[in-house]
Motif scaffolding. Structure first.
Motif, mmCIF file in Angstrom:
data_model
loop_
_atom_site.group_PDB
_atom_site.id
_atom_site.type_symbol
_atom_site.label_atom_id
_atom_site.label_comp_id
_atom_site.label_asym_id
_atom_site.label_seq_id
_atom_site.Cartn_x
_atom_site.Cartn_y
_atom_site.Cartn_z
ATOM 1 N N THR A 88 53.951 17.583 6.202
ATOM 2 C CA THR A 88 55.209 17.411 6.937
ATOM 3 C C THR A 88 55.834 18.744 7.297
ATOM 4 O O THR A 88 55.829 19.661 6.495
ATOM 5 C CB THR A 88 56.246 16.624 6.106
ATOM 6 O OG1 THR A 88 55.583 15.543 5.507
ATOM 7 C CG2 THR A 88 57.356 16.102 6.981
ATOM 8 N N ASN A 89 56.398 18.800 8.437
ATOM 9 C CA ASN A 89 57.046 20.008 8.969
ATOM 10 C C ASN A 89 56.052 21.092 9.351
ATOM 11 O O ASN A 89 56.436 22.107 9.872
ATOM 12 C CB ASN A 89 58.022 20.639 7.960
ATOM 13 C CG ASN A 89 59.091 19.662 7.568
ATOM 14 O OD1 ASN A 89 59.470 18.845 8.394
ATOM 15 N ND2 ASN A 89 59.548 19.743 6.346
ATOM 16 N N GLU A 116 59.451 19.448 -4.306
ATOM 17 C CA GLU A 116 60.169 20.132 -3.236
ATOM 18 C C GLU A 116 60.290 19.243 -2.011
ATOM 19 O O GLU A 116 61.352 19.146 -1.394
ATOM 20 C CB GLU A 116 59.419 21.399 -2.831
ATOM 21 C CG GLU A 116 60.046 22.660 -3.343
ATOM 22 C CD GLU A 116 59.100 23.842 -3.186
ATOM 23 O OE1 GLU A 116 58.239 23.811 -2.275
ATOM 24 O OE2 GLU A 116 59.226 24.787 -3.983
ATOM 25 N N SER A 117 59.179 18.590 -1.655
ATOM 26 C CA SER A 117 59.229 17.788 -0.435
ATOM 27 C C SER A 117 60.093 16.543 -0.621
ATOM 28 O O SER A 117 60.478 15.897 0.341
ATOM 29 C CB SER A 117 57.822 17.441 0.063
ATOM 30 O OG SER A 117 57.134 16.730 -0.917
ATOM 31 N N GLN A 171 49.389 21.436 -0.147
ATOM 32 C CA GLN A 171 50.181 21.577 1.080
ATOM 33 C C GLN A 171 49.351 22.290 2.130
ATOM 34 O O GLN A 171 48.506 23.116 1.830
ATOM 35 C CB GLN A 171 51.473 22.346 0.799
ATOM 36 C CG GLN A 171 52.397 21.562 -0.109
ATOM 37 C CD GLN A 171 53.685 22.295 -0.415
ATOM 38 O OE1 GLN A 171 53.719 23.519 -0.447
ATOM 39 N NE2 GLN A 171 54.739 21.543 -0.659
#
Ligand SMILES: Nc1ncnc2c1ncn2[C@@H]1O[C@H](COP(=O)(O)OP(=O)(O)OP(=O)(O)O)[C@@H](O)[C@H]1O
Ligand SMILES: [Mg+2]
Lengths: 263, 210
Positions: B39-40, A160-161, B108
């Motif tokens: 990230t983000n 996804e990333s 994540q």
């Protein structure tokens, strides 16, 4: 332009190479032009599974480093005219290639072939990044074990990333009697966690081992269970609506699996 | 691998702790990986506090840090020893909740100074650290840390609260080892601190998700 599909998993030994060989051969059986790319540099296997080891002259790294032309490194399959293999280098490591080179390679191959199928190495490091770089879509292979499913989840996040969405799932090595007894994760539990589309289920089948040792993918067999399961996946990838062997409402997965496989 | 770089939510905000001995190149490398994996997820403009007591940085090293952080929309500033900081958390305005519209997968991580709302699941191996409350529309199977800067009134709410670990402020609760013996209720639950321990009860407030 053909389609570039990467077969990946995170965890090692769950059946990526087996799946690459069988799906590729399955496409070739239907007359599609296919190239299998072994991106497991340093630990190549795909050539052995395909029974093509003795024909390797040039490899993927020779192509990216410009030691040979792409066409020179492609090995034509023994059985099927439209099936080719681009072998991995055995004496180099994952850092011998970079994602940009893989992107170029994949798009060059996609010009020539209907399907470019990439066998990804285990892990999430450089080899993984290389293998997915040029892919249009991904197929995640897992086994019905908690650790394999965890790794699959991680891989889905990493894909996804990298902007690669909607991977499809193959659950390999299902042993119906074990799932039935509750000794193995069932398909529903796996799908609930991973929340991606199920592309197919491959039963545990000793014919896989036999065929691997023979250097001839199981899908060539007209009767083996795993062969039928792989053929179903190929048809689904071609857009046919082959019923999945999953649970609907009250009907359990095992019941369905029994019906389809005739257990 | 040894962790030379640790992000920590503390009472005074997000802190970055650097190993005193590790090679600076390694530190930058590990920091990059951390920022990459999340990230983000660090809120843009977020100011990361780096306690100088930990490690003295040369001007060049400071510049490296600044430019790396800038790549991720972050800033950093040196603070004195974190434990004797005189900053009042209440003095900082509460940021708007961060809304994540996807499932967090293993590996994540989200860190945010305010509340975090996740429209999806938090899978095993994923981690959410929030200064405020955490609300999850799906299943929480990973690690959730609410009130990370010390707010003991923070709560964690999920449609299916089966987290491997829940943390509120400094209190940690882990899932029972024999999870199979527990019947998972089919209503939304909230975790909060009562009498110094994390307790889980049916959610009072009905969050509606579309
Ligand atoms: N459905 C199956 N039934 C029985 N054996 C299987 C099945 N699928 C795979 N195997 C066996 O499991 C082993 C590992 O399979 P394979 O090499 O395809 O995994 P891999 O994911 O490519 O591994 P690696 O991560 O090392 O590249 C092989 O010996 C293979 O024959
Ligand atoms: Mg392999």
């Amino acid at each position: 332009m053909g389609e570039v599909i990467v077969i990946t998993s995170g965890k090692g030994g769950v059946g990526k190479t087996t799946t690459t060989a069988n799906l590729g051969t399955g496409f070739a059986l239907l007359g599609k032009k296919v190239v299998l790319v072994d991106a497991d540099i340093g630990l190549r296997n795909l050539d052995v599974v395909m029974g093509l080891e003795n024909r390797i002259v040039y490899d993927l790294v020779d192509v990216t480093e410009g030691n040979c032309r792409l066409k020179q490194a492609l090995i034509r399959d023994k059985r099927y005219e439209s099936l080719y293999l681009l072998p991995a280098a055995q004496t180099r490591d994952k850092n011998a290639v970079n994602p940009d080179q893989m992107k170029v390679l994949c798009s060059d191959l996609a010009e020539e072939f209907d399907y470019v199928i990439i066998d990804c190495p285990a892990g999430i490091e450089q080899g993984f990044k290389n293998a997915i770089a040029g892919a249009d879509r991904a197929i995640i292979v897992t086994t019905p074990e908690v650790s394999a499913v965890r790794d699959a989840d991680r891989i889905i996040g990493l894909l996804e990333s990298e902007g690669k969405h909607d991977p499809k799932l193959v659950v390999n090595r299902i042993r119906p009697h074990m799932v039935k007894k509750g000794d193995m994760m069932n398909i529903d539990d796996i799908i609930e966690i991973l929340a991606i589309d199920l592309l197919g289920i491959i039963p545990e089948d000793e014919y896989i081992v036999i065929s691997t040792n023979r250097g001839e993918p199981a899908v060539v067999s007209p009767v083996a269970l795993a062969s039928i399961a792989y053929k179903n996946i190929v048809r689904r990838l071609l857009g046919e609506n082959v019923p999945l062997m999953t649970i609907e409402s009250n009907e359990g997965f095992f019941y369905k699996l029994k019906k389809v496989f005739g257990f | 691998m040894q962790e030379d770089v640790i992000f920590k939510g503390s009472k005074t905000g997000l802190q970055l702790l650097l190993s005193e001995t590790a090679d600076f190149g390694n530190i930058i490398q590990q920091l990059k990986e951390k920022l990459e994996s999340a990230t983000n997820f660090f809120s843009k403009g977020c100011i990361v506090k780096v306690p100088i007591a930990n490690r003295v940085l040369t001007t060049e090293q400071q510049q490296q840090l600044t430019s790396l952080f800038a790549d991720y929309g972050l800033k950093w500033k040196e603070v004195q020893d974190p434990s004797v900081s005189d900053e009042q958390p209440a003095a900082e305005p509460t940021p708007k909740p961060m809304i994540i519209t996807k499932t967090l997968r293993g590996g994540q991580e989200i860190m945010y100074s305010g509340a975090v709302i996740i429209m999806g699941d938090v899978n095993p191996g994923a981690k959410v650290t929030a200064g405020g409350d955490i609300v999850i529309s799906g299943a929480c199977r990973g690690v959730a840390h609410a009130g990370a800067y010390g707010d003991e009134k923070a709560t964690i709410t999920a449609k299916r609260l089966i987290a491997s670990q829940l943390r509120i402020a400094d209190v940690i609760a882990r899932s029972p080892d024999n999870l199979d013996d527990f019947i998972q209720p089919d209503y939304t639950e909230t975790a909060c601190i009562k009498d110094g321990a994390v307790v889980i009860e049916p959610a009072k407030q009905q969050y509606t998700f579309n």
